[in-house]
Design an enzyme around this catalytic site. Structure first.
Site, PDB file in Angstrom:
ATOM      1  CD  GLU A  63      -1.182  -0.160 -19.934  1.00 18.75           C
ATOM      2  OE1 GLU A  63      -2.371   0.162 -19.702  1.00 18.75           O
ATOM      3  OE2 GLU A  63      -0.255  -0.001 -19.110  1.00 18.75           O
ATOM      4  CG  HIS A  64      -1.029   1.108 -27.650  1.00 20.71           C
ATOM      5  ND1 HIS A  64      -2.062   2.014 -27.600  1.00 20.71           N
ATOM      6  CD2 HIS A  64      -0.259   1.478 -28.708  1.00 20.71           C
ATOM      7  CE1 HIS A  64      -1.941   2.874 -28.584  1.00 20.71           C
ATOM      8  NE2 HIS A  64      -0.854   2.575 -29.276  1.00 20.71           N
ATOM      9  CG  ASP A  68      16.419  10.531 -19.895  1.00 21.45           C
ATOM     10  OD1 ASP A  68      16.816  11.714 -19.801  1.00 21.45           O
ATOM     11  OD2 ASP A  68      16.385   9.915 -20.971  1.00 21.45           O
TER      12      ASP A  68
END
Length: 357
Positions: free
Chosen positions: A136-137, A263
């Site tokens: 997804e953007h 992270d």
């Protein structure tokens, strides 16, 4: 678009300010290599375009901008069905990295605690040996207004597995898979697939004991790479001394598995008008304190984030030493990625933990 360029600049700036000259040199070399991998200059034509159109079931495929980080580069596309973001890496092993990221995003999303981009699929790059991840953007900018909310959400993420355990019927605990619609309680440390912290694959095979998991599959893995590339005498001599002391840092503490981003430095968090967004995870089930080490490094997050987090998950006795112990993994990981400018920080922590605790 302007928003995408702003995000690209902020992420690149955060990445570049992590390090000194050695990092900059290696970063630029990586960037040039990724820019020049086969087909880079014709990324929107030929087999690449055909593959994306087929996989996205679209006739329209218009690039809308992208950016690059320390490891990968990406491009946004406008299609018949909305906008998507494609991460690309031309190196061998990229499929393993992206499959781990997809599984991590699915696992975090399944908890409903914090927003991540919705992943779709991993594809082999038809132009060469690399791979790509379609997701997804999400339009987003730097984390400002929602820093405290992200702190709360990360605490809820870390507590999620424990909440599942409380609701589980006696004897029904089992190792769950992160992509399940309703995640099962996970009673062990690890993950159901390999994930990569940066470009280094992590050994996520399941373990019943956190201390041994962290010693062997986190620290020793990184130290073995240091030995292979640098043959560093001091780390080689310090490690056995530190390894013997590891159980001491966890005396009186019960560590339960928490789903981690893995992270969470400042460059892997942002926000939009709906709230915070985190991305680029390297997930596994581990001690929740591990997450806060990288969050405090390389500029880290502001005080509002940490205040909100520790209000829900207060620091336990002995936190200070464990915080240094968890930072050690990330300094070693950066040493292995970006060079010996991180040697001093790694050795300093090892010496301090051996001597002072």
């Amino acid at each position: 678009s302007h928003q995408i360029l702003v995000v690209r600049w902020k992420l690149m700036s955060l990445c570049l300010t992590q390090t000194k000259l050695t990092f900059l040199s290696r970063y630029l070399n990586n960037w040039r290599r990724l820019q020049d991998f086969p087909g880079r200059r014709t990324a929107h034509s030929g087999t690449m375009e055909d593959l994306l159109k087929r996989e996205l079931n679209t006739t329209k495929l218009r690039p809308i901008g992208g950016g690059g980080g320390c490891i990968n580069r990406g491009e946004g596309y406008e299609t018949d069905h909305g906008t998507f973001f494609v991460k690309m890496n031309g190196e061998r092993g990229a499929r393993v990295m992206f499959e781990g990221e997809l599984a991590s995003l699915e696992a975090i999303a399944a908890t409903g605690t914090v927003t991540v981009p919705k992943p779709m699929k991993v594809l082999d790059d038809p132009r060469g040996k690399g791979a790509m991840l379609i997701m997804e953007h999400v339009d987003m900018g730097g984390l400002r207004s929602y820093a405290d909310k992200l702190g709360e959400q990360m605490a809820r993420l870390h507590l999620y597995n424990e909440e599942v355990a409380k609701k589980a019927a006696a004897g029904s605990s089992r190792v769950g898979r992160g992509g399940d619609a309703t995640p099962a309680y996970v009673s062990r440390f690890g993950f159901h697939t390999t994930t990569c912290c940066g470009a280094i694959p992590q050994d996520n095979s399941w373990s019943d004991d956190w201390v041994s998991f962290y010693a062997v599959k986190k620290l020793k893995l990184q130290l073995d790479l240091v030995e292979k590339d640098y043959h560093d005498k001091e780390t080689r001599e310090l490690w056995p001394q530190l390894e013997r002391k590891l159980p001491k840092f966890f005396e009186g503490l019960e560590v339960t598995p928490s789903l981690l981003h893995g992270d969470l430095w400042g460059g892997n968090a942002a926000e939009n008008d709906k709230g915070p967004v985190i991305f680029d995870p390297a997930s596994f089930y581990g001690h929740h304190e591990f997450e806060m080490a990288i969050a405090s490094m390389f500029g880290g997050f502001g005080g509002r984030f940490f205040s909100a987090y520790y209000k829900i998950l207060p620091k336990a006795s002995g936190w200070e030493a464990r915080h240094e112990l968890y930072k050690l993994f990330h300094y070693l990981n950066h040493w292995n990625h970006f060079g010996s400018s991180y040697r001093g920080s790694s050795l300093s922590i090892m010496k301090s933990l051996v001597k002072d605790y």
